[in-house]
Motif scaffolding. Structure first.
Motif, mmCIF file in Angstrom:
data_model
loop_
_atom_site.group_PDB
_atom_site.id
_atom_site.type_symbol
_atom_site.label_atom_id
_atom_site.label_comp_id
_atom_site.label_asym_id
_atom_site.label_seq_id
_atom_site.Cartn_x
_atom_site.Cartn_y
_atom_site.Cartn_z
ATOM 1 N N ALA A 1 37.661 38.605 40.323
ATOM 2 C CA ALA A 1 37.012 39.793 40.545
ATOM 3 C C ALA A 1 37.273 40.626 41.720
ATOM 4 N N LEU A 2 37.650 40.041 42.788
ATOM 5 C CA LEU A 2 37.967 40.962 43.907
ATOM 6 C C LEU A 2 39.343 41.535 43.649
ATOM 7 N N MET A 3 40.264 40.898 43.108
ATOM 8 C CA MET A 3 41.558 41.595 42.695
ATOM 9 C C MET A 3 41.384 42.788 41.881
ATOM 10 N N HIS A 4 40.286 42.782 40.817
ATOM 11 C CA HIS A 4 40.263 43.817 40.109
ATOM 12 C C HIS A 4 39.426 45.054 40.768
ATOM 13 N N ASN A 5 38.514 44.433 41.656
ATOM 14 C CA ASN A 5 37.789 45.487 42.405
ATOM 15 C C ASN A 5 38.732 46.241 43.401
ATOM 16 N N ASN A 36 30.485 46.021 46.079
ATOM 17 C CA ASN A 36 30.759 44.959 45.325
ATOM 18 C C ASN A 36 32.026 44.205 46.391
ATOM 19 N N ARG A 37 32.705 44.735 46.866
ATOM 20 C CA ARG A 37 33.925 44.200 47.733
ATOM 21 C C ARG A 37 33.217 43.538 48.576
ATOM 22 N N GLN A 38 32.354 43.860 49.460
ATOM 23 C CA GLN A 38 31.762 43.256 50.494
ATOM 24 C C GLN A 38 31.062 42.087 49.835
ATOM 25 N N LYS A 39 30.328 42.094 49.015
ATOM 26 C CA LYS A 39 29.726 40.758 48.391
ATOM 27 C C LYS A 39 30.709 40.011 47.870
ATOM 28 N N LEU A 40 31.770 40.306 47.231
ATOM 29 C CA LEU A 40 32.858 39.116 46.743
ATOM 30 C C LEU A 40 33.552 38.692 48.075
ATOM 31 N N GLU A 41 33.904 39.508 49.068
ATOM 32 C CA GLU A 41 34.505 38.893 50.188
ATOM 33 C C GLU A 41 33.511 37.967 50.954
ATOM 34 N N LEU A 81 38.019 52.427 35.455
ATOM 35 C CA LEU A 81 36.891 51.792 34.596
ATOM 36 C C LEU A 81 37.334 50.497 34.238
ATOM 37 N N PRO A 82 38.270 49.840 33.514
ATOM 38 C CA PRO A 82 38.719 48.706 33.191
ATOM 39 C C PRO A 82 38.804 47.551 34.103
ATOM 40 N N HIS A 83 39.226 48.062 35.344
ATOM 41 C CA HIS A 83 39.150 47.217 36.526
ATOM 42 C C HIS A 83 37.946 46.760 37.131
ATOM 43 N N ALA A 84 37.241 47.958 37.084
ATOM 44 C CA ALA A 84 35.678 47.635 37.746
ATOM 45 C C ALA A 84 34.950 46.925 36.603
ATOM 46 N N ARG A 85 35.030 46.592 35.390
ATOM 47 C CA ARG A 85 34.362 46.050 34.585
ATOM 48 C C ARG A 85 34.864 44.683 34.585
#
Length: 392
Positions: free
Chosen positions: A347-351, A367-372, A329-333
């Motif tokens: 953002a990508l690292m914590h995802n 979210n990973r796809q969007k961030l990448e 949870l904390p990483h996702a937030r």
């Protein structure tokens, strides 16, 4: 209630293998009793069933597993009933379970191993086990607690409290084991019974204070009477003494009551009050971070989510804690906060860190796809700017 001694159980046993009495109190548990007993059959050397007034097939089911079946006249006192069940035990150790508890196969194997490794007549007086209170779709623990589950019969451990009873700890020789009992509650609500017991208890005591006040506030909370629950928890926290875990639970519940009552400022205050009783824990840090996140104060939110990550391995004691706060949870937030600030790399690292715990989560994958995609676009833009700069 603090654990006085803590060490692993993976040492070699010496002497004879311990023997275990399983002690249970039951009433109208025909839907769950066989499931519970099947999960521990062959591990326990004796099964003691104390029935407190069943009107269904509970006694017939119990008779298929043991002849140590007793009837007990119910007197609105859970501790008295559990102590009676303990009094019937004859083996070296006592394991207690509720009928809607179950030992999953992997945990059963761990308990079998523990039984082989604890030496008979050894120094271990009691064992604390994990308690899974809620499960995810694939059986992963969502909310976990710990309970004193296995005690030496001659260690003097007795139950106290008519409701939400607690088992006293021995003076020494308490260990923890990485073994989980899973709670799989069937449909049904005991609020009316609990309120009746509490009213009788309060009437006899003359005042609600200490743990009695804590239990009263808990029943109000369960019945969604959040204003009454908030008053009870706040009054309990004003008292000069009390168990650390009770106070932490009260702070968390008080914060949720204030949220339900539309008082976000008081919610944050209740969460921060928990630091009077212990060092920060991941669940409180996540809840504090969420308060700032909701107000779009992202720098403060990031600070508290990072604190949750830093203290995720801290011992939370004997109280229920959402597993998510100590894992994904904390990483996702944090990923969301950094994305809102335009820090796409963080953002990508914590995802990525969140997906280590939930690799197939659709939201995290999306979210990973969007961030990448954003990062690829930024890299292209930088390359084009560098080329344009070099042509000047």
């Amino acid at each position: 209630m603090a654990i006085r001694t803590k060490y692993a159980y993976d040492r070699k046993g010496h002497g004879n293998v311990i023997t275990i009495s399983l002690c249970m109190i039951v009433k109208n548990e025909e839907r769950t009793l066989a499931r519970c007993l099947d999960s521990v059959v062959g591990i326990t050397d004796e099964v003691v069933i104390v029935d407190t007034g069943s009107s269904d097939r509970t006694m017939d089911i119990a008779a298929q597993y043991t002849d140590r079946i007793y009837t007990y006249e119910w007197a609105d006192d859970f501790a008295a009933a559990r102590n009676y069940s303990f009094d019937q035990a004859t083996q070296e150790y006592i394991l207690w379970l509720d009928a809607d508890d179950v030992l999953l196969p992997a945990e059963r194997a761990k308990l079998e191993k523990l039984k082989q490794q604890l030496p008979s007549e050894g120094e271990t007086a009691a064992v604390v086990l994990n308690y899974t209170l809620a499960e995810g779709p694939e059986g992963s623990p969502l909310v976990t607690d710990r309970r004193l589950r296995l005690v030496k019969r001659d260690a003097g451990c007795r139950w106290h409290g008519r409701l939400h009873e607690q088992l006293s700890f021995p003076a020494s020789g308490v260990i923890t084991a990485d073994i989980a009992v899973t709670h799989r509650r069937e449909a049904g609500h005991h609020s009316a019974r609990n309120v009746r017991i509490l009213r009788k208890w309060i009437a006899e005591e003359g005042v609600a204070q200490g743990r009695l006040l804590f239990y009263y506030a808990g029943e109000c909370y369960d019945r969604q009477r959040y204003a009454a629950a908030a008053r009870g928890y706040a009054k309990m926290l004003e008292q000069p003494s009390g168990y650390r875990e009770d106070r932490l639970i009260a702070c968390a519940r008080l914060a949720e009551c204030y949220e339900r009552l539309g008082q976000p400022g008081r919610k944050l205050g209740a969460l921060l009050q928990s630091f009077q009783y212990d060092l920060p824990h991941a669940d409180f840090c996540c809840a504090i971070a969420a308060c700032f996140h909701e107000r779009q104060e992202l720098v403060s939110a990031i600070y508290w989510y990072m604190q949750a990550v830093d203290v995720s391995s801290r011992d939370t004691g004997l109280r229920p804690v959402p597993a998510a706060c100590r894992t994904w949870l904390p990483h996702a937030r944090l990923s969301l906060c950094y994305a809102h600030l335009g820090n796409w790399e963080q953002a990508l690292m914590h995802n990525t860190k969140a997906r280590e715990y939930l690799p197939s989560d659709p939201g995290l994958l999306d979210n990973r796809q969007k961030l990448e995609a954003i990062l690829r676009k930024e890299i292209r833009n930088r390359e084009e700017q560098d080329k344009a700069q070099s042509r000047k």
